[in-house]
Design a protein around this motif. Sequence first.
Motif, PDB file in Angstrom:
ATOM      1  N   THR A 118       0.703  -1.289  -0.021  1.00 54.60           N
ATOM      2  CA  THR A 118      -0.094  -0.051  -0.212  1.00 54.60           C
ATOM      3  C   THR A 118       1.029   1.398  -0.010  1.00 54.60           C
ATOM      4  O   THR A 118       1.773   1.233   0.705  1.00 54.60           O
ATOM      5  CB  THR A 118      -0.930   0.115   1.159  1.00 54.60           C
ATOM      6  N   ALA A 119       0.651   2.204  -0.926  1.00 51.72           N
ATOM      7  CA  ALA A 119       1.192   3.529  -0.869  1.00 51.72           C
ATOM      8  C   ALA A 119       0.017   4.706  -1.208  1.00 51.72           C
ATOM      9  O   ALA A 119      -0.368   4.394  -2.409  1.00 51.72           O
ATOM     10  CB  ALA A 119       2.233   3.423  -1.984  1.00 51.72           C
ATOM     11  N   GLY A 120       0.176   5.739  -0.430  1.00 51.39           N
ATOM     12  CA  GLY A 120      -0.791   6.714  -0.680  1.00 51.39           C
ATOM     13  C   GLY A 120      -2.339   6.146  -0.566  1.00 51.39           C
ATOM     14  O   GLY A 120      -2.721   5.389   0.337  1.00 51.39           O
ATOM     15  N   SER A 121      -3.050   6.379  -1.536  1.00 52.22           N
ATOM     16  CA  SER A 121      -4.253   5.951  -1.802  1.00 52.22           C
ATOM     17  C   SER A 121      -4.684   4.840  -2.551  1.00 52.22           C
ATOM     18  O   SER A 121      -5.701   4.571  -2.948  1.00 52.22           O
ATOM     19  CB  SER A 121      -5.233   7.368  -2.205  1.00 52.22           C
ATOM     20  N   SER A 122      -3.598   4.140  -2.773  1.00 52.99           N
ATOM     21  CA  SER A 122      -3.599   3.108  -3.613  1.00 52.99           C
ATOM     22  C   SER A 122      -3.681   1.647  -2.628  1.00 52.99           C
ATOM     23  O   SER A 122      -2.798   1.493  -1.886  1.00 52.99           O
ATOM     24  CB  SER A 122      -2.303   2.751  -4.501  1.00 52.99           C
ATOM     25  N   VAL A 123      -4.526   0.802  -2.713  1.00 53.16           N
ATOM     26  CA  VAL A 123      -4.542  -0.475  -2.049  1.00 53.16           C
ATOM     27  C   VAL A 123      -4.134  -1.604  -3.020  1.00 53.16           C
ATOM     28  O   VAL A 123      -4.667  -1.862  -4.185  1.00 53.16           O
ATOM     29  CB  VAL A 123      -6.510  -0.412  -1.650  1.00 53.16           C
ATOM     30  N   GLY A 124      -3.320  -2.583  -2.594  1.00 48.72           N
ATOM     31  CA  GLY A 124      -2.968  -3.660  -3.475  1.00 48.72           C
ATOM     32  C   GLY A 124      -2.498  -4.853  -2.438  1.00 48.72           C
ATOM     33  O   GLY A 124      -2.348  -4.556  -1.229  1.00 48.72           O
ATOM     34  N   CYS A 125      -2.268  -5.836  -2.957  1.00 51.48           N
ATOM     35  CA  CYS A 125      -1.748  -7.142  -2.201  1.00 51.48           C
ATOM     36  C   CYS A 125      -0.738  -7.770  -2.899  1.00 51.48           C
ATOM     37  O   CYS A 125      -0.882  -8.006  -4.082  1.00 51.48           O
ATOM     38  CB  CYS A 125      -2.882  -7.910  -1.457  1.00 51.48           C
TER      39      CYS A 125
END
Length: 252
Positions: free
Chosen positions: A212-219
């Motif tokens: 996750t970085a800033g407003s980005s959601v990931g995995c």
Amino acid sequence: MALKHEPTAPYHSAQDALRVLETVARRSAGVTDVELARQTGLCRERLTSLLRMLRREGYIEQITDGAYVTGEALSRLGSARDRDLALRDKLQHTLDRLRDSLGAAVYISRYVDGEINVTGCAESATIPAVHEWVDFRSSGHASAIGKSLLGQLDLNARRDHLSRHRPARLTSRTITSEKVLLSKLDAQTPTVPVLDLQEYAVGTVCAAVPITAGSSVGCLALFLPVEHAHRLKQAADTLNRGAAPVLLSLAI
């Protein structure tokens, strides 16, 4: 879409690595580790770990006098006519190396416009991808991928997702109660990998860690056959440590 998550350890590692890269890039003649420590403010132990990772990824190189200069991978990204293609190639190379070190198929996923999107996968003839018998977009309640992504959202965003993708029973272990699922998502610690123990598919286990970085959601996630479930936790910890290079590839 409101987010719940806080920056994770891989995020901080990627940010520190970017600071090191920026310092190296400013010194075309090379910069020593002593100078890097002074200019970045990083302690010697952390800096050594980051330098090792950046050398392995090809972002920096060490020249004969011990100083560090920009490496081939960074130079290629800077001069590539199609930067996006070069970045995708670099990211895929990083995922492939994780696959080989884990002995498991590795996935990268993002939550975009209210939907789960698998954006990359590293598999091979001997390490095949999981059989996607139910679309990952509609099985977020059951897979480690989905639960990791949903766990990074706030309560309203989770409820919105579940209202559009009702939890269905995929195996006898699948959580179908929205109340129970929301409670488990709320209790999930961001630094602890999310596990799927045959909730998505019988015979398959999965682990996922947030990137996750800033407003980005990931995995990042990995899948293993259930007979390898005994090494799932160790593999998940390795995946978590391997998340920083992936985040770095996405941030450059």
